[in-house]
Design a protein around this motif. Sequence first.
Motif, PDB file in Angstrom:
ATOM      1  N   MET A 166       0.840  -1.181   0.000  1.00 18.04           N
ATOM      2  CA  MET A 166       0.000   0.000   0.000  1.00 18.04           C
ATOM      3  C   MET A 166       0.885   1.245   0.000  1.00 18.04           C
ATOM      4  O   MET A 166       1.989   1.223   0.543  1.00 18.04           O
ATOM      5  CB  MET A 166      -0.913   0.019   1.222  1.00 18.04           C
ATOM      6  N   LYS A 167       0.360   2.297  -0.586  1.00 20.11           N
ATOM      7  CA  LYS A 167       1.054   3.571  -0.578  1.00 20.11           C
ATOM      8  C   LYS A 167       0.034   4.676  -0.330  1.00 20.11           C
ATOM      9  O   LYS A 167      -1.167   4.481  -0.490  1.00 20.11           O
ATOM     10  CB  LYS A 167       1.810   3.803  -1.889  1.00 20.11           C
ATOM     11  N   THR A 168       0.536   5.828   0.061  1.00 23.78           N
ATOM     12  CA  THR A 168      -0.322   6.982   0.338  1.00 23.78           C
ATOM     13  C   THR A 168      -0.178   7.974  -0.800  1.00 23.78           C
ATOM     14  O   THR A 168       0.933   8.293  -1.225  1.00 23.78           O
ATOM     15  CB  THR A 168       0.099   7.649   1.655  1.00 23.78           C
ATOM     16  N   ILE A 169      -1.328   8.450  -1.307  1.00 23.53           N
ATOM     17  CA  ILE A 169      -1.316   9.493  -2.326  1.00 23.53           C
ATOM     18  C   ILE A 169      -2.116  10.688  -1.825  1.00 23.53           C
ATOM     19  O   ILE A 169      -2.921  10.559  -0.894  1.00 23.53           O
ATOM     20  CB  ILE A 169      -1.891   9.005  -3.681  1.00 23.53           C
TER      21      ILE A 169
ATOM     22  N   ILE B  70      -5.075   9.518   0.767  1.00 23.99           N
ATOM     23  CA  ILE B  70      -5.725   8.239   0.451  1.00 23.99           C
ATOM     24  C   ILE B  70      -4.696   7.117   0.399  1.00 23.99           C
ATOM     25  O   ILE B  70      -3.631   7.273  -0.196  1.00 23.99           O
ATOM     26  CB  ILE B  70      -6.452   8.342  -0.913  1.00 23.99           C
ATOM     27  N   GLU B  71      -5.036   5.983   0.989  1.00 21.86           N
ATOM     28  CA  GLU B  71      -4.229   4.764   0.879  1.00 21.86           C
ATOM     29  C   GLU B  71      -4.709   3.989  -0.349  1.00 21.86           C
ATOM     30  O   GLU B  71      -5.907   3.748  -0.498  1.00 21.86           O
ATOM     31  CB  GLU B  71      -4.393   3.892   2.122  1.00 21.86           C
ATOM     32  N   VAL B  72      -3.760   3.643  -1.231  1.00 18.03           N
ATOM     33  CA  VAL B  72      -4.085   2.884  -2.446  1.00 18.03           C
ATOM     34  C   VAL B  72      -3.104   1.730  -2.580  1.00 18.03           C
ATOM     35  O   VAL B  72      -2.054   1.705  -1.947  1.00 18.03           O
ATOM     36  CB  VAL B  72      -4.038   3.775  -3.709  1.00 18.03           C
ATOM     37  N   HIS B  73      -3.419   0.794  -3.445  1.00 14.71           N
ATOM     38  CA  HIS B  73      -2.514  -0.314  -3.734  1.00 14.71           C
ATOM     39  C   HIS B  73      -1.294   0.204  -4.479  1.00 14.71           C
ATOM     40  O   HIS B  73      -1.342   1.232  -5.163  1.00 14.71           O
ATOM     41  CB  HIS B  73      -3.231  -1.386  -4.558  1.00 14.71           C
TER      42      HIS B  73
ATOM     43  N   ASP C  88       0.041  -0.679  -7.116  1.00 16.88           N
ATOM     44  CA  ASP C  88      -0.095  -0.624  -8.574  1.00 16.88           C
ATOM     45  C   ASP C  88      -1.122   0.424  -9.040  1.00 16.88           C
ATOM     46  O   ASP C  88      -1.499   0.454 -10.206  1.00 16.88           O
ATOM     47  CB  ASP C  88      -0.445  -1.999  -9.139  1.00 16.88           C
ATOM     48  N   PHE C  89      -1.556   1.310  -8.144  1.00 13.28           N
ATOM     49  CA  PHE C  89      -2.526   2.360  -8.496  1.00 13.28           C
ATOM     50  C   PHE C  89      -1.952   3.284  -9.567  1.00 13.28           C
ATOM     51  O   PHE C  89      -0.820   3.740  -9.476  1.00 13.28           O
ATOM     52  CB  PHE C  89      -2.886   3.184  -7.258  1.00 13.28           C
ATOM     53  N   ILE C  90      -2.751   3.536 -10.615  1.00 15.48           N
ATOM     54  CA  ILE C  90      -2.355   4.443 -11.696  1.00 15.48           C
ATOM     55  C   ILE C  90      -3.462   5.487 -11.856  1.00 15.48           C
ATOM     56  O   ILE C  90      -4.596   5.163 -12.223  1.00 15.48           O
ATOM     57  CB  ILE C  90      -2.126   3.691 -13.020  1.00 15.48           C
TER      58      ILE C  90
END
Length: 89
Positions: free
Chosen positions: A1-4, A48-51, A53-55
């Motif tokens: 997970m990563k934060t954007i 927002i926390e996203v996977h 591989d979020f594009i």
Amino acid sequence: MKTIHLFQFKNSILRKIPFFKKEHRLDSLNDLMTFDLMNTEKVTEFIIEVHDDFIFEDKTGDDLLAMCQNTKHTIEHYFATTMNDYDVI
């Protein structure tokens, strides 16, 4: 997970904060009362926390808006656009 961080300005969801100059940013809502401002704009930042591989480009505007509406972490930014009858943008 990563934060954007996504930003909502009017009806748009953006990856970067809009073009407002830093010196026109209001540090608090009290600034609205301190200065004789004629017009301000609000930009909402969503954290927002996203996977991993979020594009961003693969998401529709409706998808991004739904993500923003479901987040628990937001920050509101206010910018002066007109002060004492002079445009400051």
